[in-house]
Design an enzyme around this catalytic site. Structure first.
Site, PDB file in Angstrom:
ATOM      1  N   ALA A 143     -42.847 -62.453  -9.209  1.00  0.00           N
ATOM      2  CA  ALA A 143     -43.365 -62.798  -7.996  1.00  0.00           C
ATOM      3  C   ALA A 143     -44.796 -61.796  -7.749  1.00  0.00           C
ATOM      4  CB  ALA A 143     -42.674 -62.124  -6.615  1.00  0.00           C
ATOM      5  N   ALA A 144     -45.683 -62.575  -8.919  1.00  0.00           N
ATOM      6  CA  ALA A 144     -46.583 -60.893  -8.984  1.00  0.00           C
ATOM      7  C   ALA A 144     -47.863 -62.285  -8.542  1.00  0.00           C
ATOM      8  CB  ALA A 144     -47.458 -60.738 -10.157  1.00  0.00           C
ATOM      9  N   GLY A 145     -47.569 -63.374  -9.471  1.00  0.00           N
ATOM     10  CA  GLY A 145     -48.323 -65.058  -8.961  1.00  0.00           C
ATOM     11  C   GLY A 145     -48.105 -65.814  -8.042  1.00  0.00           C
ATOM     12  N   ASP A 146     -46.217 -65.573  -7.379  1.00  0.00           N
ATOM     13  CA  ASP A 146     -46.391 -65.762  -5.644  1.00  0.00           C
ATOM     14  C   ASP A 146     -47.134 -64.637  -4.773  1.00  0.00           C
ATOM     15  OD1 ASP A 146     -45.000 -67.634  -6.885  1.00  0.00           O
ATOM     16  OD2 ASP A 146     -43.422 -66.146  -6.585  1.00  0.00           O
TER      17      ASP A 146
HETATM   18  O1  RIB Z   1     -41.825 -66.166  -9.141  1.00  0.00           O
HETATM   19  C1  RIB Z   1     -40.600 -65.448  -9.027  1.00  0.00           C
HETATM   20  C2  RIB Z   1     -39.531 -66.581  -8.676  1.00  0.00           C
HETATM   21  O2  RIB Z   1     -39.403 -67.374  -9.554  1.00  0.00           O
HETATM   22  C3  RIB Z   1     -38.321 -65.528  -8.687  1.00  0.00           C
HETATM   23  O3  RIB Z   1     -38.141 -64.953  -7.343  1.00  0.00           O
HETATM   24  C4  RIB Z   1     -37.205 -66.349  -9.008  1.00  0.00           C
HETATM   25  O4  RIB Z   1     -36.507 -67.452  -7.834  1.00  0.00           O
HETATM   26  C5  RIB Z   1     -38.068 -67.897  -9.449  1.00  0.00           C
HETATM   27  O5  RIB Z   1     -37.935 -69.000  -8.467  1.00  0.00           O
END
Ligand code: RIB
Length: 316
Positions: free
Chosen positions: A265-268
Site C-alpha cells: 500500500a505504499a503506492g496507494d
Molecule cells: O496495493 C496494495 C493492495 O493491493 C492490497 O491491499 C491488496 O488488497 C491489493 O489490492
C-alpha cells in the site's frame, strides 16, 4: 520544481471520490517469498483491510480530504469489516453496495524480511461493480474535486467513471494497477494524471523501467501514447514526473530514502496523499512531495490500511 521548507502540513479539506476495490488482505510474513512448487514456513498470519481503492480512500481521508467511496462488497463479515473501517476514517460509504451473491474480494499477500511482497487477488464482488453503479453514483463524482480510479474493478466501469468526471470538469487521477498489457489511447487521454509504478509503466509503455532515466523514457512514450501528466513511482528509487506540454523541461526526478518494513500500500498511500493535496489546491510539486512523504511513512509500518499515516504525522 521548487522545494518546500515548511514543517507540519495543513490543508483545507478538498473532496476526493474513489472508484475502486475493497479487499480483505490475508497477510503472511515469511523470511522470503516462496519459489514455484515450494512449501515455506511463515512467521505470522493476519487479516488486514486493503484493496487499492479502499487504501487510496483511507489515505486521502487520513491526509485531509473529504472522501466518498464507490465500490462493492459481499454480504459477509469481510465486507462489513471493510465498510466499518472506512466509516471510522470518516469516508462516505453511501456508494458502497452489497452484492447479494458474491463474496468480498480478498488478496493473499506474502511479505518477506526485506519488506517486499507478492500479491494474488480474487476479485469477488469487486468484479461486479458495473457501469450502472457509475450512473447511480454520478453525484458523488460531480461533487468531487478529484476522482481517482485503479484497475481492480471492471475496466468498462473505470472508463465510465473517468469519462463522467472529465465531462463534469473534475480532475482525474488514474492509477493503472494492476495492468496486464498496453491500454488504448482513450484510457490515457481520460486522465489528467497517470500514476503507474515501474512494473506498470514498463507494461504500458514497452520501455523496461529499472532506473530514473528509463522511467523518463517510459513517461515520454506514455505521453506520445496519449497521457497528459505522468508520475512514475519507483519505490525506494523515488519518483519521476513528466508534466504536460513542457517537453524535456517538464521532467523532474525526486529521489527517496526509506528503509522498508512492508511496502504493501505504499503506492496507494502516495496516490491517496497526492489526491488529497490536489483537492486542497496544492501545486503539483507540493502534491507529489506530500504523497511521497506519506508513502515513506507507510513503508515503516506493516499492512495496508494499518500502515497509512495521518495528516499530523506529515512533515515536509
Ligand atoms: O496495493 C496494495 C493492495 O493491493 C492490497 O491491499 C491488496 O488488497 C491489493 O489490492
Amino acid at each position: 520544481m521548487t522545494s518546500m521548507s515548511t514543517t507540519a502540513v495543513q490543508q483545507r479539506a478538498g473532496r476526493v471520490t474513489v472508484v475502486g476495490s475493497l479487499n480483505m488482505d490475508l497477510v503472511i510474513r515469511a523470511p522470503r517469498l516462496p519459489k514455484e512448487g515450494e512449501t515455506l514456513a511463515g512467521r505470522s498470519f493476519v487479516n488486514v483491510p486493503g484493496g487499492k481503492g479502499g487504501n487510496q480512500a483511507v489515505a486521502a481521508a487520513r491526509l485531509g480530504a473529504q472522501v466518498a467511496m464507490i465500490g462493492r462488497v459481499g454480504n459477509d463479515d469481510n465486507g462489513r469489516q471493510l465498510v466499518a473501517g472506512l466509516s471510522r476514517d470518516g469516508i462516505d460509504c453511501a456508494g458502497v453496495a452489497t452484492d447479494p451473491a458474491l463474496p468480498t474480494g480478498v488478496a493473499m499477500i506474502v511479505v518477506d524480511d526485506a519488506g517486499q511482497n507478492a500479491i494474488v487477488i480474487v476479485a469477488g464482488s469487486n468484479g461486479a461493480l458495473t457501469t450502472a453503479a457509475m450512473a447511480e453514483y454520478e453525484p458523488a463524482i460531480a461533487q468531487a474535486d478529484v476522482l481517482v480510479c485503479q484497475l481492480e474493478v471492471p475496466g468498462e466501469t473505470v472508463l465510465a467513471a473517468m469519462r463522467a468526471a472529465r465531462r463534469l470538469g473534475r480532475i482525474v487521477v488514474f492509477n493503472p494497477a494492476p495492468v496486464t498489457g498496453p491500454l488504448e489511447r482513450t484510457w490515457l487521454e481520460c486522465a489528467d494524471f497517470l500514476i503507474p509504478n515501474e512494473v506498470e509503466a514498463s507494461v504500458l509503455s514497452g520501455v523496461e523501467v529499472d532506473s530514473p532515466e528509463s522511467a523518463g523514457r517510459a513517461a515520454r512514450a506514455l505521453q506520445q501514447a496519449g497521457a497528459r501528466n505522468v508520475i512514475i513511482t519507483l519505490g525506494k528509487r523515488g519518483i519521476v514526473v513528466l508534466t504536460e506540454g513542457a517537453g524535456d523541461g517538464g521532467q523532474h526526478y525526486i529521489p527517496a530514502q526509506v528503509e522498508a518494513v512492508d511496502t504493501t500500500a505504499a503506492g496507494d498511500t502516495f496516490v491517496g496523499g497526492f489526491c488529497a493535496a490536489l483537492a486542497a489546491k496544492r501545486s503539483l510539486d507540493e502534491a507529489v512531495r506530500f504523497g511521497q512523504a506519506a508513502a515513506a511513512l507507510s513503508v515503516t509500518r506493516a499492512g495496508a490500511q494499518t500502515s497509512i499515516p495521518y495528516l499530523h504525522e506529515i512533515t515536509l
